[in-house]
Design a protein around this motif. Structure first.
Motif, PDB file in Angstrom:
ATOM      1  N   ALA A 143     -44.533   0.876 -26.366  1.00  0.00           N
ATOM      2  CA  ALA A 143     -44.252  -0.125 -25.454  1.00  0.00           C
ATOM      3  C   ALA A 143     -43.665  -1.317 -26.043  1.00  0.00           C
ATOM      4  O   ALA A 143     -43.898  -1.773 -27.163  1.00  0.00           O
ATOM      5  CB  ALA A 143     -45.452  -0.733 -24.690  1.00  0.00           C
ATOM      6  N   LYS A 144     -42.741  -2.066 -25.342  1.00  0.00           N
ATOM      7  CA  LYS A 144     -41.798  -3.113 -26.031  1.00  0.00           C
ATOM      8  C   LYS A 144     -41.929  -4.265 -25.118  1.00  0.00           C
ATOM      9  O   LYS A 144     -41.304  -4.227 -23.850  1.00  0.00           O
ATOM     10  CB  LYS A 144     -40.600  -2.677 -26.176  1.00  0.00           C
ATOM     11  N   PRO A 145     -42.627  -5.352 -25.723  1.00  0.00           N
ATOM     12  CA  PRO A 145     -42.733  -6.525 -24.462  1.00  0.00           C
ATOM     13  C   PRO A 145     -41.388  -7.038 -24.355  1.00  0.00           C
ATOM     14  O   PRO A 145     -40.300  -7.251 -25.206  1.00  0.00           O
ATOM     15  CB  PRO A 145     -43.800  -7.486 -25.344  1.00  0.00           C
ATOM     16  N   ARG A 146     -40.949  -7.468 -23.136  1.00  0.00           N
ATOM     17  CA  ARG A 146     -39.467  -7.919 -22.979  1.00  0.00           C
ATOM     18  C   ARG A 146     -39.819  -9.421 -22.411  1.00  0.00           C
ATOM     19  O   ARG A 146     -40.553  -9.912 -21.699  1.00  0.00           O
ATOM     20  CB  ARG A 146     -38.774  -7.363 -21.891  1.00  0.00           C
ATOM     21  N   SER A 147     -38.759 -10.188 -22.722  1.00  0.00           N
ATOM     22  CA  SER A 147     -38.661 -11.633 -22.388  1.00  0.00           C
ATOM     23  C   SER A 147     -38.073 -11.843 -21.024  1.00  0.00           C
ATOM     24  O   SER A 147     -38.242 -12.933 -20.448  1.00  0.00           O
ATOM     25  CB  SER A 147     -37.722 -12.474 -23.290  1.00  0.00           C
ATOM     26  N   SER A 148     -37.529 -10.669 -20.341  1.00  0.00           N
ATOM     27  CA  SER A 148     -37.212 -10.909 -18.977  1.00  0.00           C
ATOM     28  C   SER A 148     -37.433  -9.533 -18.443  1.00  0.00           C
ATOM     29  O   SER A 148     -37.139  -8.395 -19.071  1.00  0.00           O
ATOM     30  CB  SER A 148     -35.731 -11.094 -18.801  1.00  0.00           C
ATOM     31  N   PRO A 149     -37.864  -9.417 -17.138  1.00  0.00           N
ATOM     32  CA  PRO A 149     -38.101  -8.058 -16.466  1.00  0.00           C
ATOM     33  C   PRO A 149     -37.010  -7.309 -16.205  1.00  0.00           C
ATOM     34  O   PRO A 149     -36.898  -6.155 -15.886  1.00  0.00           O
ATOM     35  CB  PRO A 149     -38.815  -8.458 -15.046  1.00  0.00           C
ATOM     36  N   THR A 150     -35.688  -8.078 -16.176  1.00  0.00           N
ATOM     37  CA  THR A 150     -34.344  -7.302 -15.904  1.00  0.00           C
ATOM     38  C   THR A 150     -33.358  -7.412 -17.037  1.00  0.00           C
ATOM     39  O   THR A 150     -33.398  -8.366 -17.727  1.00  0.00           O
ATOM     40  CB  THR A 150     -33.884  -7.748 -14.526  1.00  0.00           C
ATOM     41  N   GLU A 151     -32.245  -6.549 -17.046  1.00  0.00           N
ATOM     42  CA  GLU A 151     -31.247  -6.723 -18.042  1.00  0.00           C
ATOM     43  C   GLU A 151     -30.022  -6.405 -17.250  1.00  0.00           C
ATOM     44  O   GLU A 151     -30.031  -5.687 -16.182  1.00  0.00           O
ATOM     45  CB  GLU A 151     -31.402  -5.693 -18.869  1.00  0.00           C
ATOM     46  N   THR A 152     -28.953  -7.079 -17.557  1.00  0.00           N
ATOM     47  CA  THR A 152     -27.640  -7.240 -16.888  1.00  0.00           C
ATOM     48  C   THR A 152     -26.570  -6.875 -17.899  1.00  0.00           C
ATOM     49  O   THR A 152     -26.365  -7.387 -18.906  1.00  0.00           O
ATOM     50  CB  THR A 152     -27.132  -8.537 -16.130  1.00  0.00           C
ATOM     51  N   ILE A 153     -25.887  -5.783 -17.409  1.00  0.00           N
ATOM     52  CA  ILE A 153     -24.891  -5.124 -18.329  1.00  0.00           C
ATOM     53  C   ILE A 153     -23.630  -4.876 -17.241  1.00  0.00           C
ATOM     54  O   ILE A 153     -23.727  -4.152 -16.231  1.00  0.00           O
ATOM     55  CB  ILE A 153     -25.056  -3.866 -18.988  1.00  0.00           C
ATOM     56  N   ASP A 154     -22.416  -5.675 -17.758  1.00  0.00           N
ATOM     57  CA  ASP A 154     -21.290  -5.313 -17.022  1.00  0.00           C
ATOM     58  C   ASP A 154     -21.341  -5.509 -15.479  1.00  0.00           C
ATOM     59  O   ASP A 154     -21.016  -4.639 -14.646  1.00  0.00           O
ATOM     60  CB  ASP A 154     -20.681  -4.014 -16.853  1.00  0.00           C
ATOM     61  N   GLY A 155     -22.097  -6.500 -15.150  1.00  0.00           N
ATOM     62  CA  GLY A 155     -22.505  -6.950 -13.717  1.00  0.00           C
ATOM     63  C   GLY A 155     -23.385  -6.062 -12.968  1.00  0.00           C
ATOM     64  O   GLY A 155     -23.949  -6.515 -12.054  1.00  0.00           O
ATOM     65  N   VAL A 156     -24.169  -5.007 -13.684  1.00  0.00           N
ATOM     66  CA  VAL A 156     -25.182  -4.292 -12.859  1.00  0.00           C
ATOM     67  C   VAL A 156     -26.439  -4.860 -13.542  1.00  0.00           C
ATOM     68  O   VAL A 156     -27.001  -4.838 -14.918  1.00  0.00           O
ATOM     69  CB  VAL A 156     -24.761  -2.898 -13.316  1.00  0.00           C
ATOM     70  N   THR A 157     -27.415  -5.022 -12.762  1.00  0.00           N
ATOM     71  CA  THR A 157     -28.886  -5.486 -13.067  1.00  0.00           C
ATOM     72  C   THR A 157     -29.841  -4.462 -12.806  1.00  0.00           C
ATOM     73  O   THR A 157     -29.808  -3.940 -11.787  1.00  0.00           O
ATOM     74  CB  THR A 157     -29.120  -6.754 -12.384  1.00  0.00           C
ATOM     75  N   LEU A 158     -30.573  -4.193 -13.918  1.00  0.00           N
ATOM     76  CA  LEU A 158     -31.500  -3.035 -13.953  1.00  0.00           C
ATOM     77  C   LEU A 158     -33.008  -3.481 -14.433  1.00  0.00           C
ATOM     78  O   LEU A 158     -33.110  -4.387 -15.290  1.00  0.00           O
ATOM     79  CB  LEU A 158     -31.091  -1.742 -14.411  1.00  0.00           C
ATOM     80  N   PRO A 159     -33.824  -2.994 -14.432  1.00  0.00           N
ATOM     81  CA  PRO A 159     -35.327  -3.091 -15.073  1.00  0.00           C
ATOM     82  C   PRO A 159     -34.939  -3.089 -16.497  1.00  0.00           C
ATOM     83  O   PRO A 159     -34.426  -2.118 -17.077  1.00  0.00           O
ATOM     84  CB  PRO A 159     -36.249  -2.095 -14.474  1.00  0.00           C
ATOM     85  N   SER A 160     -35.553  -3.822 -17.472  1.00  0.00           N
ATOM     86  CA  SER A 160     -35.431  -3.811 -18.733  1.00  0.00           C
ATOM     87  C   SER A 160     -36.039  -2.644 -19.414  1.00  0.00           C
ATOM     88  O   SER A 160     -37.158  -2.082 -18.613  1.00  0.00           O
ATOM     89  CB  SER A 160     -36.188  -4.928 -19.364  1.00  0.00           C
ATOM     90  N   TYR A 161     -35.588  -2.194 -20.358  1.00  0.00           N
ATOM     91  CA  TYR A 161     -36.184  -1.041 -21.085  1.00  0.00           C
ATOM     92  C   TYR A 161     -37.453  -1.644 -21.660  1.00  0.00           C
ATOM     93  O   TYR A 161     -37.857  -2.565 -22.528  1.00  0.00           O
ATOM     94  CB  TYR A 161     -35.343  -0.528 -22.156  1.00  0.00           C
ATOM     95  N   GLN A 162     -38.660  -1.029 -21.391  1.00  0.00           N
ATOM     96  CA  GLN A 162     -39.996  -1.517 -21.940  1.00  0.00           C
ATOM     97  C   GLN A 162     -40.701  -0.543 -22.831  1.00  0.00           C
ATOM     98  O   GLN A 162     -41.799  -0.263 -23.198  1.00  0.00           O
ATOM     99  CB  GLN A 162     -40.949  -1.574 -20.760  1.00  0.00           C
ATOM    100  N   GLY A 163     -39.820   0.630 -23.424  1.00  0.00           N
ATOM    101  CA  GLY A 163     -40.508   1.423 -24.262  1.00  0.00           C
ATOM    102  C   GLY A 163     -40.550   2.925 -23.718  1.00  0.00           C
ATOM    103  O   GLY A 163     -40.639   2.872 -22.548  1.00  0.00           O
ATOM    104  N   ASP A 164     -40.476   3.850 -24.511  1.00  0.00           N
ATOM    105  CA  ASP A 164     -40.256   5.136 -24.116  1.00  0.00           C
ATOM    106  C   ASP A 164     -41.462   5.634 -23.187  1.00  0.00           C
ATOM    107  O   ASP A 164     -41.361   6.780 -22.591  1.00  0.00           O
ATOM    108  CB  ASP A 164     -40.156   6.219 -25.308  1.00  0.00           C
ATOM    109  N   ASN A 165     -42.555   5.239 -23.226  1.00  0.00           N
ATOM    110  CA  ASN A 165     -43.942   5.480 -22.377  1.00  0.00           C
ATOM    111  C   ASN A 165     -43.928   4.957 -21.244  1.00  0.00           C
ATOM    112  O   ASN A 165     -44.601   5.175 -20.463  1.00  0.00           O
ATOM    113  CB  ASN A 165     -45.209   5.160 -23.322  1.00  0.00           C
TER     114      ASN A 165
END
Length: 233
Positions: A143-165
């Motif tokens: 697991a990877k703690p994130r500073s934000s629950p979402t991530e935006t790339i090229d105008g698209v906002t999705l949940p942040s990557y939180q780890g392979d599990n």
């Protein structure tokens, strides 16, 4: 993934000795002492949202029936060693990947990380004239703690990557970033394999000091000089 390591001694926390005691009552759950489910009474900031509650419950049931990854005897032995370290009689070397990956998992990867830990501990033992307790950041560091629950790339906002599990880093799609409880089962399976590999290497003679020279030869074998030597021989 980036390898990181830390060296801990009794002086790191400013004490020459430490008395082991029961944790203060403030650290216990509101329902009593610790239990596998007491974390549910705490405030959690990084818990993923699983869209399929039934699949999550089924995964929890499956994992609850699985064998423990680490056994009580191993935990008690580590407690004894850490208590000895708190008295200033040894060092703790703690290292491993920032986060484990499904794609990067292999026997060679686990072996190489184990080898680096052994080489570092050998140098520390020689320089400090004290034994080194080696603790691997492995077999569960997904697991990877994130500073934000979402991530935006090229105008698209999705949940942040939180780890392979929890979810997938790529491709950057809604399906890949959706929290999938099956990934916890996959992580458990990889953890069991990692621990089996580590136990085999640690008890099978790989950690013997006599192999240090062979590790050096393994490195030289990949160099141009090593290639010329093989041709000559």
């Amino acid at each position: 993934m980036k390898f990181s390591a830390a060296l801990l001694t009794a002086s790191t926390v400013g004490v020459g000795a430490m008395v082991l005691q029961e944790p203060p009552s403030a650290t216990r759950s509101t329902t009593g002492f610790w239990s596998p489910s007491s974390w549910r009474t705490k405030v959690a900031k990084q818990i993923p949202v699983y869209p399929d509650e039934e699949a999550l419950k089924a995964t929890e049931v499956k994992l609850s029936k699985s064998a423990p990854l680490v056994f009580a005897g191993e935990v008690r032995e580590l407690e004894k060693q850490l208590a000895d370290c708190c008295m200033g009689n040894s060092f703790v070397l703690f290292g491993g990947d920032c986060a484990e990956s499904f794609d990067e998992f292999s026997t060679d990867h686990v072996r190489d990380t184990f080898r680096v830990m052994l080489q570092m501990s050998l140098i520390l033992t020689y320089g400090g004239s004290k034994p080194v307790i080696k603790i691997g950041r492995m077999a569960g560091q997904f697991a990877k703690p994130r500073s934000s629950p979402t991530e935006t790339i090229d105008g698209v906002t999705l949940p942040s990557y939180q780890g392979d599990n929890i979810n997938a880093e790529s491709p950057f799609t809604a399906e890949a970033r959706m929290a999938d409880p099956q990934r916890m089962v996959d992580a458990y399976d990889q953890c069991t394999q990692t621990l089996n590999i580590l136990r085999a290497f640690s008890s099978g003679g790989y950690a013997n000091l006599s192999r240090l020279h062979q590790w050096t030869l393994d490195f030289v074998e990949q160099t141009p000089t090593g290639s010329r030597y093989r041709k000559m021989s």
